[in-house]
Design an enzyme around this catalytic site. Structure first.
Site, PDB file in Angstrom:
ATOM      1  N   GLY A 138      43.590  35.129  37.795  1.00 38.86           N
ATOM      2  CA  GLY A 138      42.728  35.674  36.740  1.00 38.86           C
ATOM      3  C   GLY A 138      41.316  35.932  37.235  1.00 38.86           C
ATOM      4  O   GLY A 138      40.700  36.951  36.911  1.00 38.86           O
ATOM      5  N   CYS A 139      40.810  35.019  38.037  1.00 44.31           N
ATOM      6  CA  CYS A 139      39.441  35.159  38.545  1.00 44.31           C
ATOM      7  C   CYS A 139      39.337  36.321  39.530  1.00 44.31           C
ATOM      8  O   CYS A 139      38.338  37.031  39.558  1.00 44.31           O
ATOM      9  CB  CYS A 139      38.991  33.852  39.204  1.00 44.31           C
ATOM     10  SG  CYS A 139      38.993  32.464  38.036  1.00 44.31           S
ATOM     11  N   THR A 140      40.395  36.528  40.311  1.00 43.26           N
ATOM     12  CA  THR A 140      40.419  37.651  41.246  1.00 43.26           C
ATOM     13  C   THR A 140      40.490  38.970  40.478  1.00 43.26           C
ATOM     14  O   THR A 140      39.772  39.928  40.802  1.00 43.26           O
ATOM     15  CB  THR A 140      41.607  37.514  42.223  1.00 43.26           C
ATOM     16  OG1 THR A 140      41.448  36.295  42.960  1.00 43.26           O
ATOM     17  CG2 THR A 140      41.673  38.687  43.188  1.00 43.26           C
ATOM     18  N   ALA A 188      36.984  39.601  39.036  1.00 42.97           N
ATOM     19  CA  ALA A 188      36.022  39.971  40.086  1.00 42.97           C
ATOM     20  C   ALA A 188      36.295  41.384  40.601  1.00 42.97           C
ATOM     21  O   ALA A 188      35.362  42.166  40.800  1.00 42.97           O
ATOM     22  CB  ALA A 188      36.083  38.959  41.229  1.00 42.97           C
TER      23      ALA A 188
END
Length: 153
Positions: free
Chosen positions: A45-47, A50
């Site tokens: 999710g963070c990738t 970003a």
């Protein structure tokens, strides 16, 4: 989640970025800032979030918007994340949890029935005067930029 509300003064901070440089919120006065909080470098999710900001970064910059990502990961972790995904913006290493606590995004999380403390994903849009213009609590990681731009009109 945060007790901060839209219209509040955004809490000032002074923290190191991925290169060990000190970054403060006040150095962005006169610009809009997307201050986005995410749980951990290089997780799915963070990738996605970003990379969405990366893919739309030039358009945001053209509108005078600066992007700052914040997690409690250290500088070395941020450097790897930036290199692996060619991220063009600054990641803040909030290892002492100064920013996540000031913005009220550090809290209890629950995964597979296991409770633990961590960063809750949220995005704060800060105006040119340093006030919180918008708070996004339900972030769509694949469309994070569109969420921000929709609020800014």
């Amino acid at each position: 989640m945060s007790t901060l509300q839209e219209g509040n003064k955004a809490p000032e901070f002074s923290v190191k970025d991925q290169n060990g440089n000190t970054v403060t919120l006040s150095q962005f006065k006169g610009k809009k800032v997307v201050l986005y909080f995410y749980p951990k470098d290089d997780t799915p999710g963070c990738t996605a979030e970003a990379c969405d900001f990366r893919d739309n970064y030039q358009g945001l910059q053209a509108k005078g918007i600066e992007v700052l990502g914040v997690s409690v990961d250290d500088e070395k972790s941020h450097q790897k994340f930036i290199t692996k995904h060619s991220l063009p913006f600054t990641l803040l290493a909030d290892t002492d949890k100064q920013i996540v606590e000031a913005y009220g995004v550090w809290g209890e999380k629950n995964m597979y029935g296991k409770k633990y403390m961590g960063t809750n994903r949220a995005t704060f849009v800060i105006d040119e005067e340093g006030n919180i213009a918008h708070i996004i609590k339900k972030v769509d990681t694949k469309n994070a930029t569109a969420q921000v731009l929709e609020l800014l009109g």
